[in-house]
Design a protein around this motif. Sequence first.
Motif, short mmCIF file in Angstrom:
data_model
loop_
_atom_site.label_atom_id
_atom_site.label_comp_id
_atom_site.label_asym_id
_atom_site.label_seq_id
_atom_site.Cartn_x
_atom_site.Cartn_y
_atom_site.Cartn_z
N ARG A 15 -5.50 13.24 -23.15
CA ARG A 15 -5.25 15.09 -23.53
C ARG A 15 -6.61 13.96 -24.87
N PRO A 16 -6.73 15.03 -25.29
CA PRO A 16 -8.11 14.30 -26.19
C PRO A 16 -8.33 13.36 -27.40
N ASP A 17 -6.94 13.33 -27.34
CA ASP A 17 -6.03 11.55 -28.76
C ASP A 17 -5.71 10.95 -27.81
N ASP A 18 -6.22 10.70 -27.03
CA ASP A 18 -5.36 9.36 -26.10
C ASP A 18 -6.81 8.69 -25.98
N LEU A 19 -6.44 7.39 -25.86
CA LEU A 19 -7.27 6.45 -25.75
C LEU A 19 -8.25 6.38 -24.67
N VAL A 20 -10.11 6.99 -24.26
CA VAL A 20 -10.14 6.86 -23.19
C VAL A 20 -11.25 5.00 -23.37
N THR A 21 -11.14 4.57 -24.16
CA THR A 21 -11.13 2.83 -23.48
C THR A 21 -11.01 2.38 -25.00
N VAL A 22 -11.33 0.87 -24.86
CA VAL A 22 -11.37 -0.04 -26.39
C VAL A 22 -12.22 -1.16 -25.87
N ILE A 23 -13.56 -1.36 -26.66
CA ILE A 23 -14.16 -1.76 -25.89
C ILE A 23 -14.16 -2.51 -27.66
N TYR A 24 -14.31 -4.18 -26.78
CA TYR A 24 -14.16 -5.37 -27.48
C TYR A 24 -15.33 -6.16 -27.71
N THR A 25 -15.71 -5.82 -29.44
CA THR A 25 -17.47 -6.72 -29.73
C THR A 25 -17.05 -7.74 -28.90
N SER A 26 -18.43 -8.16 -29.05
CA SER A 26 -19.31 -9.46 -28.43
C SER A 26 -18.55 -10.66 -29.42
N GLY A 27 -18.07 -10.59 -30.24
CA GLY A 27 -17.61 -11.50 -31.01
C GLY A 27 -18.73 -12.96 -31.39
N THR A 28 -19.54 -12.03 -32.54
CA THR A 28 -20.44 -13.12 -33.35
C THR A 28 -20.03 -13.40 -34.02
N THR A 29 -18.55 -12.74 -34.60
CA THR A 29 -18.43 -14.78 -35.59
C THR A 29 -16.37 -13.99 -35.04
N GLY A 30 -16.06 -14.96 -34.70
CA GLY A 30 -14.31 -15.15 -35.10
C GLY A 30 -13.49 -14.29 -33.29
N GLU A 31 -12.87 -14.04 -32.96
CA GLU A 31 -11.96 -13.36 -31.93
C GLU A 31 -12.27 -12.22 -31.91
N PRO A 32 -13.18 -11.55 -30.92
CA PRO A 32 -13.65 -9.98 -30.26
C PRO A 32 -12.17 -8.86 -30.66
N LYS A 33 -12.68 -8.00 -31.59
CA LYS A 33 -12.10 -6.75 -31.68
C LYS A 33 -12.29 -5.93 -31.38
N GLY A 34 -10.80 -4.87 -30.60
CA GLY A 34 -10.72 -4.39 -29.87
C GLY A 34 -10.79 -3.04 -30.26
N VAL A 35 -11.94 -1.91 -30.49
CA VAL A 35 -13.00 -1.34 -31.01
C VAL A 35 -11.99 0.58 -30.21
N MET A 36 -11.17 0.85 -30.72
CA MET A 36 -10.02 1.93 -29.97
C MET A 36 -11.29 3.92 -30.48
N LEU A 37 -11.32 3.88 -29.03
CA LEU A 37 -11.96 4.57 -28.68
C LEU A 37 -11.35 5.92 -28.50
N ASP A 38 -11.45 7.54 -28.76
CA ASP A 38 -10.16 8.60 -27.80
C ASP A 38 -11.08 9.68 -27.07
N HIS A 39 -10.88 10.53 -26.37
CA HIS A 39 -11.86 11.04 -25.58
C HIS A 39 -12.29 11.72 -26.83
N ALA A 40 -12.01 12.61 -27.45
CA ALA A 40 -12.31 13.24 -29.08
C ALA A 40 -13.69 12.30 -29.25
N ASN A 41 -13.69 11.26 -29.17
CA ASN A 41 -14.49 10.55 -29.71
C ASN A 41 -15.99 10.58 -28.70
N ILE A 42 -15.57 10.19 -27.82
CA ILE A 42 -16.67 10.86 -26.92
C ILE A 42 -17.17 11.83 -26.26
N CYS A 43 -16.38 12.90 -26.02
CA CYS A 43 -16.65 13.94 -25.59
C CYS A 43 -17.89 14.88 -27.20
N TRP A 44 -17.18 14.61 -28.54
CA TRP A 44 -17.94 14.45 -29.92
C TRP A 44 -19.44 14.07 -29.40
#
Length: 599
Positions: free
Chosen positions: A176-205
Amino acid sequence: MPITDAEVARRVAGETVARRFATTVHERGGAVALRWKDGDGYRTLTFSEYADLATRVAAGFGALGVGRGTRVALLVRNRPEFHVADVAALLTGATPISIYNSSSPDQIRYVAGHARAEVVVVESGEFLERLLAVRDDLPALREVVVIGDGYEGTNPWSELVAADPVELDAAASVARPDDLVTVIYTSGTTGEPKGVMLDHANICWTIESLRVALGYPSDGFRLVSYLPMAHIAERMVTHYSGIRFGYEVTTCPDLRELATYLRETRPELLFGVPRTYEKINSGLRAFVAADPGKNAEFDHALEIGLEVDMARARGEEPSAELSRRFEAVDATALRPVRELLGLDALRVAVTAAAPIPVEVLHFFRALGVPLSELYGLSESSGPAAWAPSQVRVGTVGPPIPGLELRLGDDGEVIMRGGNVFRGYLDDPERTAEALDPQGWLHTGDIGALDDDGYLRIVDRKKELIITAGGKNISPANLEAALKAQPLIGQACVIGDDEPYVVALLVLDPDVAPVWAAQHGVAADALPDLALDPVVLAEVEREVDEANRNFSHAEQVRRFRVLGDDWLPDSDELTPTMKLKRRGILTKYALEIAELYASG
């Protein structure tokens, strides 16, 4: 009238990446989708063949218990299997998550564990060894799929590919459009990486906004995929956009071979971090400098090319006389260089992730390469500001179509639109810091807007240097000016709470040995060149040249040339070659202390 967020959303309502993949397969099934090197030539997959493999792997995933909501981690280089595995996961309704190929076992443990990945697709060899070293620390991990030779207890990729395929259109309707299409882990310039949640609607938009921003069709463009797929930029440019626009993507698994791939592929669209273009520029400059006569001819041609580009940037057509002169130098000096580099077919060239030196941007545009700067973040699904056809050097363009963008009271860039992420995975505290209740993303970047809404990025809010004298300094702009000099490959500027600014410099490993040989220096290894008085004198001249663009308080007063080579995903650089300032300050604390002690 400017397009709105709501209008972009309306155009892609109900769309998912999986459904878009099915549509492209139906429309462009016979077109080449993926290419990869095989010996001296290339092998290909059409979109129909791509879909056949993806539906078979989706069936194989289903047999392993993968379904809607399952998280599948990918530890795979830039090769066709990455694209097939990612799409196959989407066809089951799962969320594929890429891990940086350079990740250590501890980093793999963190990302796969934090994401609660139940299945990992991994290449055999060192990638598999790193994963197996921490497998016992990953309680959620049920299955390992190995591309190549595996071990007992792992699943061969070949078995998934041999499964009976699921039906494409039915599988494409699972997510569905609001399902997570991926989680992008930031490269961690400070501290542990954060998991950026993106859904199908984000990418299509975002893809629809980019289509409007470009202003003309890009269907079927040739591209080279070479940057980490764990980064949103490569994922967006060659994977998601490749699906939407039917791109012909050539996969390059080794960044060191990029020059060969560019010459053999002749891409029509090229994305690169600034270092990609800086290395092309410095390597070409070193090559041309070997012949003083050709060097002078090339410089003259660039002057005319820049004159033409600046006229067009002002909205003017070059005069007949200037056009005649440009055609002459383009035929004899500029076009042959573009052909030599494999950049002669480019219709779009983009740089992002960090500031690019203005001199480098001018160089490529004068050469006839349509290079533009783009601003974005993982949290904005990649792009946020871009003007590919109306470039104003020194800015990253206006907001992409549909995005609201403004500055906070302190100059922080904030934005709201369909590309803004859904939050950080399992991290409500840091999500609340980035997203306010009205949906505005607080980027942490300081910017400025001109009268036409073009954005200029000053620096990261947390990275601005405040000297002991109270002067606010942007290290990124100063570092970009330093790296624009031929011998300087990397630069880190220091000066927070200090009386003046100093810099740690790293020689360009491609240019410095060539320059040294041309100037009678016997040494050719970086540690030796970093101590050579002739090389140091030239570096000092280059630092003085860079300093001319800045006020006295902003200028580098002292510097140290290091004998190291800073590599991606190291103590000094992230995988996308951003500076890890905390790591640099720790590793080179003694050298920094000496720079201030000698003052």
